[in-house]
Design a protein around this motif. Sequence first.
Motif, PDB file in Angstrom:
ATOM      1  N   TYR A 137      -4.252   3.373 -34.853  1.00  0.00           N
ATOM      2  CA  TYR A 137      -4.869   4.698 -34.792  1.00  0.00           C
ATOM      3  C   TYR A 137      -4.191   5.604 -35.816  1.00  0.00           C
ATOM      4  O   TYR A 137      -2.974   5.605 -35.968  1.00  0.00           O
ATOM      5  N   ARG A 138      -5.005   6.393 -36.510  1.00  0.00           N
ATOM      6  CA  ARG A 138      -4.508   7.314 -37.550  1.00  0.00           C
ATOM      7  C   ARG A 138      -5.102   8.704 -37.293  1.00  0.00           C
ATOM      8  O   ARG A 138      -6.322   8.864 -37.347  1.00  0.00           O
ATOM      9  N   PRO A 139      -4.273   9.707 -37.006  1.00  0.00           N
ATOM     10  CA  PRO A 139      -4.824  11.038 -36.733  1.00  0.00           C
ATOM     11  C   PRO A 139      -5.498  11.648 -37.952  1.00  0.00           C
ATOM     12  O   PRO A 139      -5.158  11.328 -39.094  1.00  0.00           O
ATOM     13  N   GLN A 140      -6.437  12.546 -37.708  1.00  0.00           N
ATOM     14  CA  GLN A 140      -7.144  13.203 -38.804  1.00  0.00           C
ATOM     15  C   GLN A 140      -6.172  13.956 -39.713  1.00  0.00           C
ATOM     16  O   GLN A 140      -6.378  14.022 -40.924  1.00  0.00           O
ATOM     17  N   ARG A 141      -5.101  14.495 -39.163  1.00  0.00           N
ATOM     18  CA  ARG A 141      -4.130  15.228 -39.990  1.00  0.00           C
ATOM     19  C   ARG A 141      -3.465  14.296 -41.001  1.00  0.00           C
ATOM     20  O   ARG A 141      -3.072  14.741 -42.075  1.00  0.00           O
ATOM     21  N   ALA A 142      -3.347  13.010 -40.688  1.00  0.00           N
ATOM     22  CA  ALA A 142      -2.814  12.047 -41.646  1.00  0.00           C
ATOM     23  C   ALA A 142      -3.821  11.816 -42.769  1.00  0.00           C
ATOM     24  O   ALA A 142      -3.458  11.736 -43.950  1.00  0.00           O
ATOM     25  N   VAL A 143      -5.095  11.706 -42.416  1.00  0.00           N
ATOM     26  CA  VAL A 143      -6.145  11.545 -43.422  1.00  0.00           C
ATOM     27  C   VAL A 143      -6.171  12.773 -44.336  1.00  0.00           C
ATOM     28  O   VAL A 143      -6.323  12.649 -45.559  1.00  0.00           O
ATOM     29  N   ASP A 144      -5.999  13.948 -43.761  1.00  0.00           N
ATOM     30  CA  ASP A 144      -5.949  15.171 -44.573  1.00  0.00           C
ATOM     31  C   ASP A 144      -4.763  15.127 -45.541  1.00  0.00           C
ATOM     32  O   ASP A 144      -4.869  15.615 -46.679  1.00  0.00           O
ATOM     33  N   HIS A 145      -3.655  14.555 -45.101  1.00  0.00           N
ATOM     34  CA  HIS A 145      -2.482  14.388 -45.965  1.00  0.00           C
ATOM     35  C   HIS A 145      -2.827  13.473 -47.143  1.00  0.00           C
ATOM     36  O   HIS A 145      -2.478  13.751 -48.295  1.00  0.00           O
ATOM     37  N   PHE A 146      -3.539  12.386 -46.861  1.00  0.00           N
ATOM     38  CA  PHE A 146      -3.976  11.485 -47.934  1.00  0.00           C
ATOM     39  C   PHE A 146      -4.824  12.237 -48.957  1.00  0.00           C
ATOM     40  O   PHE A 146      -4.669  12.049 -50.167  1.00  0.00           O
ATOM     41  N   VAL A 147      -5.722  13.072 -48.463  1.00  0.00           N
ATOM     42  CA  VAL A 147      -6.622  13.813 -49.353  1.00  0.00           C
ATOM     43  C   VAL A 147      -5.830  14.775 -50.238  1.00  0.00           C
ATOM     44  O   VAL A 147      -6.058  14.853 -51.449  1.00  0.00           O
ATOM     45  N   ARG A 148      -4.885  15.504 -49.641  1.00  0.00           N
ATOM     46  CA  ARG A 148      -4.059  16.428 -50.442  1.00  0.00           C
ATOM     47  C   ARG A 148      -3.282  15.674 -51.511  1.00  0.00           C
ATOM     48  O   ARG A 148      -3.178  16.127 -52.659  1.00  0.00           O
ATOM     49  N   GLY A 160     -13.582   4.858 -53.705  1.00  0.00           N
ATOM     50  CA  GLY A 160     -13.547   4.575 -52.280  1.00  0.00           C
ATOM     51  C   GLY A 160     -12.182   4.284 -51.686  1.00  0.00           C
ATOM     52  O   GLY A 160     -12.089   3.885 -50.515  1.00  0.00           O
ATOM     53  N   TYR A 161     -11.114   4.516 -52.445  1.00  0.00           N
ATOM     54  CA  TYR A 161      -9.785   4.238 -51.902  1.00  0.00           C
ATOM     55  C   TYR A 161      -9.313   5.343 -50.959  1.00  0.00           C
ATOM     56  O   TYR A 161      -8.521   5.088 -50.043  1.00  0.00           O
ATOM     57  N   ILE A 162      -9.773   6.565 -51.183  1.00  0.00           N
ATOM     58  CA  ILE A 162      -9.429   7.703 -50.341  1.00  0.00           C
ATOM     59  C   ILE A 162     -10.720   8.377 -49.901  1.00  0.00           C
ATOM     60  O   ILE A 162     -11.645   8.541 -50.692  1.00  0.00           O
ATOM     61  N   ALA A 163     -10.787   8.761 -48.624  1.00  0.00           N
ATOM     62  CA  ALA A 163     -11.963   9.461 -48.101  1.00  0.00           C
ATOM     63  C   ALA A 163     -11.510  10.532 -47.117  1.00  0.00           C
ATOM     64  O   ALA A 163     -10.375  10.500 -46.627  1.00  0.00           O
ATOM     65  N   GLU A 164     -12.388  11.477 -46.826  1.00  0.00           N
ATOM     66  CA  GLU A 164     -12.036  12.588 -45.946  1.00  0.00           C
ATOM     67  C   GLU A 164     -12.094  12.207 -44.472  1.00  0.00           C
ATOM     68  O   GLU A 164     -11.625  12.962 -43.612  1.00  0.00           O
ATOM     69  N   LYS A 165     -12.674  11.062 -44.162  1.00  0.00           N
ATOM     70  CA  LYS A 165     -12.705  10.541 -42.801  1.00  0.00           C
ATOM     71  C   LYS A 165     -12.308   9.071 -42.844  1.00  0.00           C
ATOM     72  O   LYS A 165     -12.572   8.373 -43.820  1.00  0.00           O
TER      73      LYS A 165
END
Length: 269
Positions: free
Chosen positions: A105-116, A143-148
Amino acid sequence: MTRLSGAVRAVVAALVTLMTMSTAATTARADADPVAPADFVALRTVDPTILQEMRYFTPHNFVGERVDGYRRPICILTRPAAEALHRAQRTLLSRGYTLKVYDCYRPQRAVDHFVRWAEDLGDRTTKAEFYPNVDKTRLFADGYIAEKSGHSRGSTVDLTIVKLPAVPTRPYVPGEPLVPCYAPREERFPDNSIDMGTGFDCFDTLAHTLDPRVQGAQRANRLLLKGTLEGHGFVNLAEEWWHYTFRPEPHPDTYFDFPVSARSLARGH
């Protein structure tokens, strides 16, 4: 002396007040965090034999630092996904192997970190290992990084296979020289995984599960992982040999943001 003692007492009182306020603020932030739904579990409670090397809790990942939301190095999954992994693990144990998870499981805040991180084109600290052949401006388009991320729904896992008995993997030392993730196994960062042809989180087409350039033992190892997991209800993402999602997903349309921590599973606290 009386005045001095009074001044000291005033300073101490002020410090105590500040510490109390800080503790209260920290507690308030923690209490404000969302908690996991009842059908999320720590993988260790379902199968303690599966190895866990939670990469985003460490600085050895493409971001180069611990990722937001990873407060403990634990794997959290929906119970159906965890139980399916347990069944897959029993299959592999009978053949002298074990599963090892890199991320669950990966929280959305981690995905946001990837995006930044991806939007910061000046930060190329980890390029030499994780995306040596990809320009950072292409990470979204390719497609390596996405917002979701499907990981935020709780039934997706990144994992590999380790031959038993498992040899420990040495810790990554921040600042050590980086080697391309597709380099020969003996040259890239050591991992006790069987050879899959690339390292985990390798942003390269060689990481595609059935890339025709990957042959021999490396291809056989990928197919062992793929065949085992598909036999227990998981579906592979074709672009990443390590990425599998249990189907049907209990939460196919929900992206959760509770932190990766034991507290997130302590419902009713």
